[in-house]
Design an enzyme around this catalytic site. Structure first.
Site, PDB file in Angstrom:
ATOM      1  N   ARG A 149       0.457  -1.074  -0.291  1.00  0.00           N
ATOM      2  CA  ARG A 149      -0.177  -0.326   0.230  1.00  0.00           C
ATOM      3  C   ARG A 149       1.551   1.045  -0.046  1.00  0.00           C
ATOM      4  NH1 ARG A 149      -0.110   2.024   5.246  1.00  0.00           N
ATOM      5  NH2 ARG A 149       0.508   1.050   6.735  1.00  0.00           N
ATOM      6  N   HIS A 184       6.553  -9.976  14.842  1.00  0.00           N
ATOM      7  CA  HIS A 184       6.040  -8.520  14.675  1.00  0.00           C
ATOM      8  C   HIS A 184       6.495  -7.622  16.111  1.00  0.00           C
ATOM      9  CE1 HIS A 184       4.969  -8.953  10.922  1.00  0.00           C
ATOM     10  NE2 HIS A 184       4.822  -7.620  10.207  1.00  0.00           N
TER      11      HIS A 184
END
Length: 222
Positions: free
Chosen positions: A97, A174
């Protein structure tokens, strides 16, 4: 104190360079502190990956070839998440994105052409999760590593392991923002660097020591 030697088995732990306007990346901030440490009789080698499609994998593959690790644990920033996220799966898709640090923005492109649609981490993810909870560190199993450079690296790593070095354990973690980052993102959760470092040590130890994973419920409903 045990003296580190090049003959010792090693683990390779990676973090990313800053991206998206951030001046630091919590993954590399924490990972870099583990350089030359000893965990479960394995020396730790650390590596900063560029936040770039393709080149990140080139750098990773070169390090694997150089060091011959028994475990490769890649980490990255997940701003907005409140806990350590142990990634279960990587998918064969790049859908960015925003541009990476080299200005690339692949959309609906495969990470690796003509390769499987997905790979599961070959880590004892449930044992790692329970070990983190026992250490009172917030953590969860994640079923999406996104479609940006983190997923790109996780998929590329697992494909490399599957095709060339099945003896290597590998996966992706993460990490939330550090507090110094979260103050610039209204309402965003964070985790201290010390907690992240502790979490990495726990996960590395468990990944090295566990012969097989356990079956405990850690899924999601959506």
């Amino acid at each position: 104190m045990t003296k580190l030697t090049s003959s010792m088995p090693c683990v390779l732990i990676t973090g990313f360079a800053p991206f998206a306007g951030e001046s630091i990346n919590p993954s590399w901030q924490a990972v870099s502190k583990l350089e030359d440490s000893l965990i479960a009789k394995h020396r730790v080698i650390t590596l900063e990956l560029p936040c770039e499609f393709k080149r990140s994998l080139d750098v990773l593959y070169q390090a694997i070839e150089q060091h011959h690790p028994v475990l490769v644990l890649c980490t990255g920033q997940a701003g907005g998440r409140s806990e350590i996220s142990i990634e279960r799966i990587a998918i064969n898709i790049d859908d960015a994105r925003m541009k990476d640090n080299a200005g690339q923005q692949p959309i609906d492109a495969p990470v690796i052409a003509n390769a499987p649609i997905a790979y599961l981490a070959n880590l004892p993810i449930k044992r790692m999760l329970l070990a983190l909870h026992q250490a009172e560190i917030p953590a969860a199993i994640s079923n999406s590593a996104g479609t940006y450079v983190c997923n790109h690296v996780m998929y590329g790593l697992l494909h490399h392991i599957n095709q060339h070095e099945p003896h290597i354990k590998g996966g992706f973690i993460h990490i939330p923002y550090l507090p110094s980052q979260a103050v610039h993102h209204n309402g965003a959760p964070s985790m201290s660097e010390d907690t992240v470092i502790s979490a990495l040590k726990v996960m590395i130890n468990e990944a090295i020591s566990a012969k097989q994973d356990i079956k405990v419920a850690a899924g999601t409903t959506h």
